[in-house]
Design a protein around this motif. Structure first.
Motif, PDB file in Angstrom:
ATOM      1  N   LEU A 153      -2.469  -1.021  -4.154  1.00 23.36           N
ATOM      2  CA  LEU A 153      -1.309  -1.301  -5.004  1.00 23.36           C
ATOM      3  C   LEU A 153      -1.400  -0.499  -6.304  1.00 23.36           C
ATOM      4  O   LEU A 153      -0.415   0.104  -6.738  1.00 23.36           O
ATOM      5  CB  LEU A 153      -1.245  -2.804  -5.301  1.00 23.36           C
ATOM      6  CG  LEU A 153       0.080  -3.374  -5.733  1.00 23.36           C
ATOM      7  CD1 LEU A 153       1.145  -3.169  -4.665  1.00 23.36           C
ATOM      8  CD2 LEU A 153      -0.061  -4.840  -6.061  1.00 23.36           C
ATOM      9  N   GLU A 154      -2.576  -0.441  -6.879  1.00 28.40           N
ATOM     10  CA  GLU A 154      -2.778   0.312  -8.119  1.00 28.40           C
ATOM     11  C   GLU A 154      -2.568   1.809  -7.891  1.00 28.40           C
ATOM     12  O   GLU A 154      -1.956   2.481  -8.728  1.00 28.40           O
ATOM     13  CB  GLU A 154      -4.186   0.048  -8.662  1.00 28.40           C
ATOM     14  CG  GLU A 154      -4.377  -1.356  -9.213  1.00 28.40           C
ATOM     15  CD  GLU A 154      -4.616  -2.435  -8.167  1.00 28.40           C
ATOM     16  OE1 GLU A 154      -4.742  -3.611  -8.559  1.00 28.40           O
ATOM     17  OE2 GLU A 154      -4.664  -2.123  -6.948  1.00 28.40           O
ATOM     18  N   ARG A 155      -3.047   2.352  -6.763  1.00 22.56           N
ATOM     19  CA  ARG A 155      -2.847   3.781  -6.475  1.00 22.56           C
ATOM     20  C   ARG A 155      -1.372   4.119  -6.298  1.00 22.56           C
ATOM     21  O   ARG A 155      -0.963   5.254  -6.550  1.00 22.56           O
ATOM     22  CB  ARG A 155      -3.629   4.194  -5.227  1.00 22.56           C
ATOM     23  CG  ARG A 155      -5.107   4.383  -5.495  1.00 22.56           C
ATOM     24  CD  ARG A 155      -5.819   5.114  -4.363  1.00 22.56           C
ATOM     25  NE  ARG A 155      -5.692   4.498  -3.053  1.00 22.56           N
ATOM     26  CZ  ARG A 155      -6.499   3.546  -2.570  1.00 22.56           C
ATOM     27  NH1 ARG A 155      -7.489   3.093  -3.309  1.00 22.56           N
ATOM     28  NH2 ARG A 155      -6.324   3.064  -1.361  1.00 22.56           N
ATOM     29  N   LEU A 168       1.665   0.484  -8.904  1.00 21.03           N
ATOM     30  CA  LEU A 168       2.200  -0.878  -9.031  1.00 21.03           C
ATOM     31  C   LEU A 168       1.100  -1.816  -9.535  1.00 21.03           C
ATOM     32  O   LEU A 168       0.741  -2.798  -8.898  1.00 21.03           O
ATOM     33  CB  LEU A 168       2.754  -1.345  -7.683  1.00 21.03           C
ATOM     34  CG  LEU A 168       3.920  -0.505  -7.156  1.00 21.03           C
ATOM     35  CD1 LEU A 168       4.170  -0.779  -5.685  1.00 21.03           C
ATOM     36  CD2 LEU A 168       5.171  -0.765  -7.987  1.00 21.03           C
ATOM     37  N   VAL A 169       0.568  -1.495 -10.699  1.00 25.77           N
ATOM     38  CA  VAL A 169      -0.518  -2.268 -11.294  1.00 25.77           C
ATOM     39  C   VAL A 169       0.017  -3.640 -11.703  1.00 25.77           C
ATOM     40  O   VAL A 169       0.995  -3.723 -12.463  1.00 25.77           O
ATOM     41  CB  VAL A 169      -1.110  -1.520 -12.510  1.00 25.77           C
ATOM     42  CG1 VAL A 169      -2.210  -2.315 -13.172  1.00 25.77           C
ATOM     43  CG2 VAL A 169      -1.582  -0.136 -12.097  1.00 25.77           C
ATOM     44  N   PRO A 170      -0.572  -4.718 -11.197  1.00 25.13           N
ATOM     45  CA  PRO A 170      -0.048  -6.055 -11.500  1.00 25.13           C
ATOM     46  C   PRO A 170       0.145  -6.334 -12.987  1.00 25.13           C
ATOM     47  O   PRO A 170       1.179  -6.888 -13.386  1.00 25.13           O
ATOM     48  CB  PRO A 170      -1.089  -6.989 -10.883  1.00 25.13           C
ATOM     49  CG  PRO A 170      -1.602  -6.208  -9.714  1.00 25.13           C
ATOM     50  CD  PRO A 170      -1.656  -4.782 -10.216  1.00 25.13           C
ATOM     51  N   GLU A 171      -0.804  -5.937 -13.812  1.00 27.08           N
ATOM     52  CA  GLU A 171      -0.671  -6.199 -15.256  1.00 27.08           C
ATOM     53  C   GLU A 171       0.559  -5.496 -15.839  1.00 27.08           C
ATOM     54  O   GLU A 171       1.202  -6.027 -16.744  1.00 27.08           O
ATOM     55  CB  GLU A 171      -1.947  -5.754 -15.997  1.00 27.08           C
ATOM     56  CG  GLU A 171      -3.176  -6.579 -15.661  1.00 27.08           C
ATOM     57  CD  GLU A 171      -3.829  -6.203 -14.333  1.00 27.08           C
ATOM     58  OE1 GLU A 171      -4.688  -6.966 -13.871  1.00 27.08           O
ATOM     59  OE2 GLU A 171      -3.484  -5.150 -13.749  1.00 27.08           O
ATOM     60  N   GLU A 172       0.889  -4.314 -15.325  1.00 27.71           N
ATOM     61  CA  GLU A 172       2.072  -3.594 -15.795  1.00 27.71           C
ATOM     62  C   GLU A 172       3.356  -4.243 -15.281  1.00 27.71           C
ATOM     63  O   GLU A 172       4.366  -4.292 -15.982  1.00 27.71           O
ATOM     64  CB  GLU A 172       2.006  -2.131 -15.371  1.00 27.71           C
ATOM     65  CG  GLU A 172       0.884  -1.366 -16.044  1.00 27.71           C
ATOM     66  CD  GLU A 172       0.716   0.042 -15.490  1.00 27.71           C
ATOM     67  OE1 GLU A 172       1.563   0.504 -14.686  1.00 27.71           O
ATOM     68  OE2 GLU A 172      -0.281   0.688 -15.867  1.00 27.71           O
ATOM     69  N   LEU A 173       3.325  -4.741 -14.042  1.00 26.89           N
ATOM     70  CA  LEU A 173       4.502  -5.420 -13.502  1.00 26.89           C
ATOM     71  C   LEU A 173       4.815  -6.681 -14.296  1.00 26.89           C
ATOM     72  O   LEU A 173       5.977  -7.035 -14.493  1.00 26.89           O
ATOM     73  CB  LEU A 173       4.276  -5.781 -12.021  1.00 26.89           C
ATOM     74  CG  LEU A 173       4.087  -4.601 -11.060  1.00 26.89           C
ATOM     75  CD1 LEU A 173       3.735  -5.109  -9.672  1.00 26.89           C
ATOM     76  CD2 LEU A 173       5.322  -3.721 -11.026  1.00 26.89           C
ATOM     77  N   LEU A 205       6.763   4.262  -0.587  1.00 26.15           N
ATOM     78  CA  LEU A 205       6.057   3.929  -1.821  1.00 26.15           C
ATOM     79  C   LEU A 205       5.181   5.069  -2.339  1.00 26.15           C
ATOM     80  O   LEU A 205       4.519   4.917  -3.362  1.00 26.15           O
ATOM     81  CB  LEU A 205       5.252   2.650  -1.635  1.00 26.15           C
ATOM     82  CG  LEU A 205       6.105   1.419  -1.334  1.00 26.15           C
ATOM     83  CD1 LEU A 205       5.238   0.179  -1.233  1.00 26.15           C
ATOM     84  CD2 LEU A 205       7.204   1.237  -2.358  1.00 26.15           C
ATOM     85  N   LYS A 206       5.211   6.214  -1.661  1.00 23.13           N
ATOM     86  CA  LYS A 206       4.553   7.411  -2.179  1.00 23.13           C
ATOM     87  C   LYS A 206       5.573   8.319  -2.868  1.00 23.13           C
ATOM     88  O   LYS A 206       5.237   9.397  -3.336  1.00 23.13           O
ATOM     89  CB  LYS A 206       3.832   8.155  -1.058  1.00 23.13           C
ATOM     90  CG  LYS A 206       2.669   7.321  -0.509  1.00 23.13           C
ATOM     91  CD  LYS A 206       1.926   8.039   0.571  1.00 23.13           C
ATOM     92  CE  LYS A 206       0.795   7.156   1.075  1.00 23.13           C
ATOM     93  NZ  LYS A 206       0.052   7.768   2.162  1.00 23.13           N
ATOM     94  N   GLU A 255       1.590  -9.160  -0.909  1.00 23.75           N
ATOM     95  CA  GLU A 255       1.109  -7.926  -0.286  1.00 23.75           C
ATOM     96  C   GLU A 255      -0.260  -8.169   0.306  1.00 23.75           C
ATOM     97  O   GLU A 255      -0.987  -9.038  -0.145  1.00 23.75           O
ATOM     98  CB  GLU A 255       1.094  -6.767  -1.288  1.00 23.75           C
ATOM     99  CG  GLU A 255       0.195  -6.959  -2.501  1.00 23.75           C
ATOM    100  CD  GLU A 255      -1.205  -6.404  -2.335  1.00 23.75           C
ATOM    101  OE1 GLU A 255      -1.519  -5.823  -1.279  1.00 23.75           O
ATOM    102  OE2 GLU A 255      -2.001  -6.555  -3.266  1.00 23.75           O
ATOM    103  N   GLY A 256      -0.590  -7.381   1.326  1.00 24.55           N
ATOM    104  CA  GLY A 256      -1.873  -7.518   2.000  1.00 24.55           C
ATOM    105  C   GLY A 256      -2.637  -6.218   2.103  1.00 24.55           C
ATOM    106  O   GLY A 256      -3.419  -6.028   3.034  1.00 24.55           O
ATOM    107  N   PHE A 257      -2.424  -5.323   1.145  1.00 20.06           N
ATOM    108  CA  PHE A 257      -3.137  -4.057   1.161  1.00 20.06           C
ATOM    109  C   PHE A 257      -4.615  -4.264   0.830  1.00 20.06           C
ATOM    110  O   PHE A 257      -5.001  -5.274   0.247  1.00 20.06           O
ATOM    111  CB  PHE A 257      -2.550  -3.085   0.134  1.00 20.06           C
ATOM    112  CG  PHE A 257      -1.109  -2.742   0.351  1.00 20.06           C
ATOM    113  CD1 PHE A 257      -0.602  -2.507   1.621  1.00 20.06           C
ATOM    114  CD2 PHE A 257      -0.244  -2.636  -0.723  1.00 20.06           C
ATOM    115  CE1 PHE A 257       0.732  -2.164   1.809  1.00 20.06           C
ATOM    116  CE2 PHE A 257       1.088  -2.296  -0.549  1.00 20.06           C
ATOM    117  CZ  PHE A 257       1.574  -2.068   0.729  1.00 20.06           C
ATOM    118  N   ARG A 258      -5.417  -3.270   1.160  1.00 20.58           N
ATOM    119  CA  ARG A 258      -6.817  -3.323   0.740  1.00 20.58           C
ATOM    120  C   ARG A 258      -6.881  -3.169  -0.782  1.00 20.58           C
ATOM    121  O   ARG A 258      -5.958  -2.627  -1.394  1.00 20.58           O
ATOM    122  CB  ARG A 258      -7.613  -2.220   1.429  1.00 20.58           C
ATOM    123  CG  ARG A 258      -7.726  -2.491   2.922  1.00 20.58           C
ATOM    124  CD  ARG A 258      -8.600  -1.492   3.607  1.00 20.58           C
ATOM    125  NE  ARG A 258      -8.471  -1.662   5.059  1.00 20.58           N
ATOM    126  CZ  ARG A 258      -9.184  -1.014   5.937  1.00 20.58           C
ATOM    127  NH1 ARG A 258     -10.075  -0.131   5.545  1.00 20.58           N
ATOM    128  NH2 ARG A 258      -9.013  -1.225   7.221  1.00 20.58           N
TER     129      ARG A 258
END
Length: 130
Positions: A93-95, A98-103, A65-66, A86-89
């Protein structure tokens, strides 16, 4: 026998704790769960087999994902998925781009489950905790 979630596709971003448990439960109820793992991820004893119960009922796709091309592949999977967990800190996800609003622009019916120990905001948000 078809489960209650037959026909539902869930993308699980590999992690520990509640996310694989949720993926297991969704798969047990008939959802198609696609687990996104890092390429060359260290395989724990029993992973991808019958001994590790948390990883049952999954398809596994290895994506870095990088890597922009792999993020594009994930975006393609999310375009047709019903949910992502997902369970990231907070902020990870944004870094990754994969910004939720964009998805949600490309798939407005996508349900995004974000599991953190202490929520997305507040003084303990950056701390680990399951």
């Amino acid at each position: 026998m078809a489960g209650a979630l037959d026909g539902i596709t869930v993308i699980e971003l590999a992690g520990i704790g509640p996310v694989p448990f949720a993926g297991m439960m969704l798969g047990d109820h008939g959802a198609r769960v696609i687990r996104i793992e890092r390429p060359n991820a260290q395989i724990r004893p029993g992973d991808f087999g019958s001994r590790d119960i948390l990883n049952r009922n999954r398809e596994v796709v290895a994506l870095d994902l990088k890597n922009a091309a792999d993020v594009a592949t994930l975006r393609g999977l999310l375009r047709d998925a019903d949910a992502m967990i997902e369970g990231f800190r907070p902020g990870v996800l944004e870094r990754l781009g994969l910004v939720p609003e964009e998805l949600l622009v490309t798939n407005p019916r996508l349900v995004i489950g974000r599991m953190t120990g202490w929520g997305q905001q507040g003084p303990k948000a950056p701390l680990a905790g399951h």
